[in-house]
Design a protein around this motif. Structure first.
Motif, PDB file in Angstrom:
ATOM      1  N   GLU A 128       9.081  11.809   0.337  1.00  0.00           N
ATOM      2  CA  GLU A 128       9.595  11.188   1.558  1.00  0.00           C
ATOM      3  C   GLU A 128       9.600   9.657   1.411  1.00  0.00           C
ATOM      4  O   GLU A 128      10.562   8.990   1.798  1.00  0.00           O
ATOM      5  CB  GLU A 128       8.760  11.599   2.760  1.00  0.00           C
ATOM      6  CG  GLU A 128       9.251  11.060   4.073  1.00  0.00           C
ATOM      7  CD  GLU A 128      10.528  11.697   4.576  1.00  0.00           C
ATOM      8  OE1 GLU A 128      11.059  11.211   5.590  1.00  0.00           O
ATOM      9  OE2 GLU A 128      11.032  12.659   3.969  1.00  0.00           O
ATOM     10  N   ILE A 129       8.550   9.118   0.825  1.00  0.00           N
ATOM     11  CA  ILE A 129       8.489   7.667   0.601  1.00  0.00           C
ATOM     12  C   ILE A 129       9.624   7.241  -0.319  1.00  0.00           C
ATOM     13  O   ILE A 129      10.312   6.254  -0.048  1.00  0.00           O
ATOM     14  CB  ILE A 129       7.114   7.278  -0.006  1.00  0.00           C
ATOM     15  CG1 ILE A 129       6.013   7.456   1.035  1.00  0.00           C
ATOM     16  CG2 ILE A 129       7.142   5.846  -0.527  1.00  0.00           C
ATOM     17  CD1 ILE A 129       4.595   7.410   0.467  1.00  0.00           C
ATOM     18  N   SER A 162      12.819   4.832   0.677  1.00  0.00           N
ATOM     19  CA  SER A 162      12.811   3.522   0.026  1.00  0.00           C
ATOM     20  C   SER A 162      14.150   3.171  -0.616  1.00  0.00           C
ATOM     21  O   SER A 162      14.362   2.031  -1.014  1.00  0.00           O
ATOM     22  CB  SER A 162      11.728   3.478  -1.048  1.00  0.00           C
ATOM     23  OG  SER A 162      10.451   3.568  -0.456  1.00  0.00           O
ATOM     24  N   ARG A 163      15.032   4.117  -0.713  1.00  0.00           N
ATOM     25  CA  ARG A 163      16.319   3.860  -1.378  1.00  0.00           C
ATOM     26  C   ARG A 163      17.221   3.027  -0.522  1.00  0.00           C
ATOM     27  O   ARG A 163      17.303   2.958   0.588  1.00  0.00           O
ATOM     28  CB  ARG A 163      17.009   5.175  -1.707  1.00  0.00           C
ATOM     29  CG  ARG A 163      16.265   5.918  -2.761  1.00  0.00           C
ATOM     30  CD  ARG A 163      17.016   7.141  -3.145  1.00  0.00           C
ATOM     31  NE  ARG A 163      16.193   7.887  -4.106  1.00  0.00           N
ATOM     32  CZ  ARG A 163      16.417   9.120  -4.434  1.00  0.00           C
ATOM     33  NH1 ARG A 163      17.426   9.764  -3.931  1.00  0.00           N
ATOM     34  NH2 ARG A 163      15.639   9.721  -5.277  1.00  0.00           N
ATOM     35  N   HIS A 187       7.091   2.833   9.383  1.00  0.00           N
ATOM     36  CA  HIS A 187       7.050   4.257   9.038  1.00  0.00           C
ATOM     37  C   HIS A 187       6.694   4.426   7.558  1.00  0.00           C
ATOM     38  O   HIS A 187       5.864   5.272   7.206  1.00  0.00           O
ATOM     39  CB  HIS A 187       8.389   4.916   9.364  1.00  0.00           C
ATOM     40  CG  HIS A 187       8.406   6.385   9.118  1.00  0.00           C
ATOM     41  ND1 HIS A 187       7.577   7.264   9.772  1.00  0.00           N
ATOM     42  CD2 HIS A 187       9.161   7.135   8.273  1.00  0.00           C
ATOM     43  CE1 HIS A 187       7.822   8.492   9.344  1.00  0.00           C
ATOM     44  NE2 HIS A 187       8.775   8.437   8.438  1.00  0.00           N
ATOM     45  N   LEU A 188       7.323   3.627   6.706  1.00  0.00           N
ATOM     46  CA  LEU A 188       7.017   3.686   5.275  1.00  0.00           C
ATOM     47  C   LEU A 188       5.558   3.323   5.003  1.00  0.00           C
ATOM     48  O   LEU A 188       4.892   3.981   4.198  1.00  0.00           O
ATOM     49  CB  LEU A 188       7.929   2.731   4.485  1.00  0.00           C
ATOM     50  CG  LEU A 188       9.262   3.283   4.039  1.00  0.00           C
ATOM     51  CD1 LEU A 188      10.119   2.188   3.427  1.00  0.00           C
ATOM     52  CD2 LEU A 188       9.084   4.409   3.055  1.00  0.00           C
ATOM     53  N   GLU A 189       5.068   2.312   5.666  1.00  0.00           N
ATOM     54  CA  GLU A 189       3.675   1.908   5.479  1.00  0.00           C
ATOM     55  C   GLU A 189       2.724   3.022   5.924  1.00  0.00           C
ATOM     56  O   GLU A 189       1.703   3.270   5.288  1.00  0.00           O
ATOM     57  CB  GLU A 189       3.375   0.608   6.219  1.00  0.00           C
ATOM     58  CG  GLU A 189       4.032  -0.610   5.604  1.00  0.00           C
ATOM     59  CD  GLU A 189       3.684  -0.803   4.135  1.00  0.00           C
ATOM     60  OE1 GLU A 189       2.492  -0.694   3.771  1.00  0.00           O
ATOM     61  OE2 GLU A 189       4.606  -1.050   3.340  1.00  0.00           O
ATOM     62  N   ALA A 190       3.064   3.686   7.023  1.00  0.00           N
ATOM     63  CA  ALA A 190       2.236   4.794   7.497  1.00  0.00           C
ATOM     64  C   ALA A 190       2.230   5.944   6.484  1.00  0.00           C
ATOM     65  O   ALA A 190       1.185   6.543   6.215  1.00  0.00           O
ATOM     66  CB  ALA A 190       2.733   5.286   8.856  1.00  0.00           C
ATOM     67  N   LEU A 191       3.395   6.236   5.912  1.00  0.00           N
ATOM     68  CA  LEU A 191       3.479   7.284   4.892  1.00  0.00           C
ATOM     69  C   LEU A 191       2.675   6.906   3.649  1.00  0.00           C
ATOM     70  O   LEU A 191       1.992   7.750   3.067  1.00  0.00           O
ATOM     71  CB  LEU A 191       4.935   7.550   4.506  1.00  0.00           C
ATOM     72  CG  LEU A 191       5.796   8.256   5.546  1.00  0.00           C
ATOM     73  CD1 LEU A 191       7.248   8.306   5.077  1.00  0.00           C
ATOM     74  CD2 LEU A 191       5.277   9.645   5.833  1.00  0.00           C
ATOM     75  N   LYS A 192       2.757   5.644   3.254  1.00  0.00           N
ATOM     76  CA  LYS A 192       2.002   5.188   2.083  1.00  0.00           C
ATOM     77  C   LYS A 192       0.502   5.291   2.331  1.00  0.00           C
ATOM     78  O   LYS A 192      -0.260   5.672   1.438  1.00  0.00           O
ATOM     79  CB  LYS A 192       2.389   3.752   1.723  1.00  0.00           C
ATOM     80  CG  LYS A 192       3.774   3.652   1.110  1.00  0.00           C
ATOM     81  CD  LYS A 192       4.148   2.211   0.826  1.00  0.00           C
ATOM     82  CE  LYS A 192       5.563   2.105   0.291  1.00  0.00           C
ATOM     83  NZ  LYS A 192       5.952   0.711   0.024  1.00  0.00           N
ATOM     84  N   LYS A 193       0.072   4.990   3.539  1.00  0.00           N
ATOM     85  CA  LYS A 193      -1.350   5.096   3.872  1.00  0.00           C
ATOM     86  C   LYS A 193      -1.787   6.556   3.840  1.00  0.00           C
ATOM     87  O   LYS A 193      -2.847   6.881   3.301  1.00  0.00           O
ATOM     88  CB  LYS A 193      -1.644   4.488   5.234  1.00  0.00           C
ATOM     89  CG  LYS A 193      -3.121   4.578   5.590  1.00  0.00           C
ATOM     90  CD  LYS A 193      -3.489   3.828   6.812  1.00  0.00           C
ATOM     91  CE  LYS A 193      -4.941   3.909   7.185  1.00  0.00           C
ATOM     92  NZ  LYS A 193      -5.841   4.739   6.457  1.00  0.00           N
TER      93      LYS A 193
END
Length: 54
Positions: free
Chosen positions: A48-49, A53-54, A6-12
């Motif tokens: 959101e990222i 990430s926390r 999910h984090l990787e998708a948000l970063k992309k």
């Protein structure tokens, strides 16, 4: 979907939004309101990222 994917998708999405904003700013006749809206969406993605990430 795992947290990491999910984090990787948000970063992309954030990266893609950054490129879209840059392209829009270079294009002639682009509506400033449209660019401002895109920047707000990019900021929400970054928040959101950071939160996840926390």
């Amino acid at each position: 979907m795992t947290m990491n994917s999910h984090l990787e998708a948000l970063k992309k999405k954030h990266h893609d939004m950054d490129e879209a904003i840059e392209a829009a700013q270079r294009a002639p006749g682009v509506d400033g309101l449209e660019v401002a809206t895109m920047k707000k969406q990019k900021m929400r993605l970054k928040e959101e990222i950071t939160r996840l990430s926390r």
